[in-house]
Design a protein around this motif. Structure first.
Motif, PDB file in Angstrom:
ATOM      1  N   ILE A 102      67.955  41.394  42.258  1.00  0.00           N
ATOM      2  CA  ILE A 102      67.628  42.795  41.658  1.00  0.00           C
ATOM      3  C   ILE A 102      66.222  42.804  40.849  1.00  0.00           C
ATOM      4  O   ILE A 102      65.475  43.821  41.125  1.00  0.00           O
ATOM      5  CB  ILE A 102      68.712  43.159  41.013  1.00  0.00           C
ATOM      6  CG1 ILE A 102      68.792  44.683  40.583  1.00  0.00           C
ATOM      7  CG2 ILE A 102      68.849  42.227  39.298  1.00  0.00           C
ATOM      8  CD1 ILE A 102      69.230  45.573  41.282  1.00  0.00           C
ATOM      9  N   ASN A 103      65.499  41.625  40.350  1.00  0.00           N
ATOM     10  CA  ASN A 103      64.460  41.353  39.635  1.00  0.00           C
ATOM     11  C   ASN A 103      63.404  41.641  40.777  1.00  0.00           C
ATOM     12  O   ASN A 103      62.163  41.552  40.131  1.00  0.00           O
ATOM     13  CB  ASN A 103      64.467  40.350  38.689  1.00  0.00           C
ATOM     14  CG  ASN A 103      65.621  40.576  37.501  1.00  0.00           C
ATOM     15  OD1 ASN A 103      65.632  41.769  37.099  1.00  0.00           O
ATOM     16  ND2 ASN A 103      65.765  39.445  36.868  1.00  0.00           N
ATOM     17  N   ILE A 104      63.618  41.468  42.067  1.00  0.00           N
ATOM     18  CA  ILE A 104      62.537  41.337  42.687  1.00  0.00           C
ATOM     19  C   ILE A 104      62.349  42.807  43.632  1.00  0.00           C
ATOM     20  O   ILE A 104      61.551  42.881  44.513  1.00  0.00           O
ATOM     21  CB  ILE A 104      62.391  40.026  43.846  1.00  0.00           C
ATOM     22  CG1 ILE A 104      63.702  40.158  44.831  1.00  0.00           C
ATOM     23  CG2 ILE A 104      62.308  38.644  43.025  1.00  0.00           C
ATOM     24  CD1 ILE A 104      63.662  39.335  45.552  1.00  0.00           C
ATOM     25  N   CYS A 105      63.161  43.529  43.262  1.00  0.00           N
ATOM     26  CA  CYS A 105      63.240  44.899  43.743  1.00  0.00           C
ATOM     27  C   CYS A 105      62.342  45.802  43.256  1.00  0.00           C
ATOM     28  O   CYS A 105      61.824  46.933  44.006  1.00  0.00           O
ATOM     29  CB  CYS A 105      64.701  45.485  43.965  1.00  0.00           C
ATOM     30  SG  CYS A 105      65.969  44.599  44.768  1.00  0.00           S
ATOM     31  N   ASP A 106      62.015  45.656  41.893  1.00  0.00           N
ATOM     32  CA  ASP A 106      61.175  46.676  41.439  1.00  0.00           C
ATOM     33  C   ASP A 106      59.761  45.859  40.844  1.00  0.00           C
ATOM     34  O   ASP A 106      59.959  44.731  40.515  1.00  0.00           O
ATOM     35  CB  ASP A 106      61.873  47.101  40.017  1.00  0.00           C
ATOM     36  CG  ASP A 106      61.020  48.006  39.248  1.00  0.00           C
ATOM     37  OD1 ASP A 106      60.225  47.460  38.308  1.00  0.00           O
ATOM     38  OD2 ASP A 106      61.225  49.130  39.200  1.00  0.00           O
ATOM     39  N   MET A 107      58.624  46.419  41.207  1.00  0.00           N
ATOM     40  CA  MET A 107      57.465  45.850  41.032  1.00  0.00           C
ATOM     41  C   MET A 107      57.451  45.260  39.605  1.00  0.00           C
ATOM     42  O   MET A 107      56.836  44.071  39.477  1.00  0.00           O
ATOM     43  CB  MET A 107      56.274  46.521  41.392  1.00  0.00           C
ATOM     44  CG  MET A 107      55.178  46.134  41.300  1.00  0.00           C
ATOM     45  SD  MET A 107      54.906  44.513  42.530  1.00  0.00           S
ATOM     46  CE  MET A 107      54.795  45.417  44.137  1.00  0.00           C
ATOM     47  N   SER A 108      57.561  46.099  38.636  1.00  0.00           N
ATOM     48  CA  SER A 108      57.439  45.763  37.337  1.00  0.00           C
ATOM     49  C   SER A 108      58.430  44.553  37.103  1.00  0.00           C
ATOM     50  O   SER A 108      58.162  43.522  36.071  1.00  0.00           O
ATOM     51  CB  SER A 108      57.585  46.797  36.477  1.00  0.00           C
ATOM     52  OG  SER A 108      58.875  47.266  36.341  1.00  0.00           O
ATOM     53  N   LYS A 109      59.535  44.621  37.373  1.00  0.00           N
ATOM     54  CA  LYS A 109      60.714  43.377  37.258  1.00  0.00           C
ATOM     55  C   LYS A 109      60.012  42.271  37.781  1.00  0.00           C
ATOM     56  O   LYS A 109      60.207  41.134  37.285  1.00  0.00           O
ATOM     57  CB  LYS A 109      61.980  43.820  37.362  1.00  0.00           C
ATOM     58  CG  LYS A 109      62.541  45.033  36.764  1.00  0.00           C
ATOM     59  CD  LYS A 109      63.829  45.177  37.328  1.00  0.00           C
ATOM     60  CE  LYS A 109      64.747  46.226  36.434  1.00  0.00           C
ATOM     61  NZ  LYS A 109      66.056  46.686  37.001  1.00  0.00           N
ATOM     62  N   TYR A 110      59.597  42.449  39.056  1.00  0.00           N
ATOM     63  CA  TYR A 110      59.123  41.199  39.927  1.00  0.00           C
ATOM     64  C   TYR A 110      57.823  40.498  38.956  1.00  0.00           C
ATOM     65  O   TYR A 110      57.709  39.460  38.779  1.00  0.00           O
ATOM     66  CB  TYR A 110      58.687  41.662  41.216  1.00  0.00           C
ATOM     67  CG  TYR A 110      58.032  40.441  42.189  1.00  0.00           C
ATOM     68  CD1 TYR A 110      58.616  39.397  42.294  1.00  0.00           C
ATOM     69  CD2 TYR A 110      56.672  40.523  42.418  1.00  0.00           C
ATOM     70  CE1 TYR A 110      58.195  38.094  42.758  1.00  0.00           C
ATOM     71  CE2 TYR A 110      56.247  39.508  42.880  1.00  0.00           C
ATOM     72  CZ  TYR A 110      56.753  38.320  43.411  1.00  0.00           C
ATOM     73  OH  TYR A 110      56.231  37.364  43.988  1.00  0.00           O
ATOM     74  N   ILE A 111      57.090  41.336  38.443  1.00  0.00           N
ATOM     75  CA  ILE A 111      55.848  41.063  37.819  1.00  0.00           C
ATOM     76  C   ILE A 111      56.448  40.005  36.420  1.00  0.00           C
ATOM     77  O   ILE A 111      55.810  38.973  36.074  1.00  0.00           O
ATOM     78  CB  ILE A 111      54.727  41.719  37.672  1.00  0.00           C
ATOM     79  CG1 ILE A 111      54.196  42.189  38.952  1.00  0.00           C
ATOM     80  CG2 ILE A 111      53.647  41.359  36.735  1.00  0.00           C
ATOM     81  CD1 ILE A 111      52.943  43.422  39.097  1.00  0.00           C
ATOM     82  N   PHE A 112      57.097  40.802  35.807  1.00  0.00           N
ATOM     83  CA  PHE A 112      57.868  40.176  34.523  1.00  0.00           C
ATOM     84  C   PHE A 112      58.544  38.692  34.901  1.00  0.00           C
ATOM     85  O   PHE A 112      58.256  37.927  34.169  1.00  0.00           O
ATOM     86  CB  PHE A 112      58.735  41.175  33.962  1.00  0.00           C
ATOM     87  CG  PHE A 112      59.421  40.685  32.563  1.00  0.00           C
ATOM     88  CD1 PHE A 112      58.816  40.527  31.354  1.00  0.00           C
ATOM     89  CD2 PHE A 112      60.649  40.278  32.690  1.00  0.00           C
ATOM     90  CE1 PHE A 112      59.427  39.996  30.287  1.00  0.00           C
ATOM     91  CE2 PHE A 112      61.383  39.377  31.515  1.00  0.00           C
ATOM     92  CZ  PHE A 112      60.692  39.521  30.607  1.00  0.00           C
TER      93      PHE A 112
END
Length: 172
Positions: A111-121
């Protein structure tokens, strides 16, 4: 050798060869000292660091073990900001008699790689942990069974192949 360093682990079976819960539990820290969950984790690792000889004697009771699998709490703050956790890792890796070489395995939920900001975080958090702990790292995507569902909902910005190649560029 299976080692549990998660004082909040709820596993009831005796699958661990070494278990921090025989020294201290999260419930001990929170109920006896009236601490919240994060403060209780920090207290437990402060306590383990102060009583490192306990962990060392536990490890010494298995002299012919070549591989250790250490379960730790999932709170990223412990890996990035907790001095006691870092001290424990340093004692394990720099103690000449023990000759232990560690690699940190990070599980990043899909789920954290689905959203660009979550992926970068997530990328920055694991980089912070790598720098703080001074350990080599392997980053794995967990709960990958959810990726098919996320793709159906058009919430998955990249093909899974993207994450297999660290040289890929992110173009916004």
């Amino acid at each position: 050798l299976l080692i549990n360093l998660d004082p909040a682990n709820e596993t009831t079976s005796n699958i661990f060869d070494i278990d921090i819960r025989s020294l201290i539990t999260l419930d001990d820290a929170s109920s006896n000292l009236h601490l919240g969950p994060n403060s209780s984790f920090i207290y437990c690792f402060n306590f383990l660091n102060e009583n490192f000889s306990w962990l060392q004697s536990q490890l010494n009771s298995f002299p012919h073990v070549n591989y250790y699998l250490i379960d730790t709490p999932g709170q990223i703050e412990l890996f990035t900001t907790c001095p006691s956790f870092k001290a424990i890792i340093t004692k394990l890796t720099h103690h000449n008699e023990m000759n232990i070489h560690l690699t940190c395995v990070n599980l990043i939920e899909s789920i954290n790689i689905c959203d660009m900001s979550k992926y970068i975080f997530s990328c920055m958090s694991v980089l912070n942990a790598m720098i703080n702990l001074e350990l080599p790292q392997v980053n794995l995507i967990s709960k990958s069974d959810m990726i098919k569902e996320l793709k159906k909902e058009n919430e998955f910005p990249f093909d899974l192949e993207f994450f297999k190649n660290p040289n890929n560029e992110i173009r916004l």
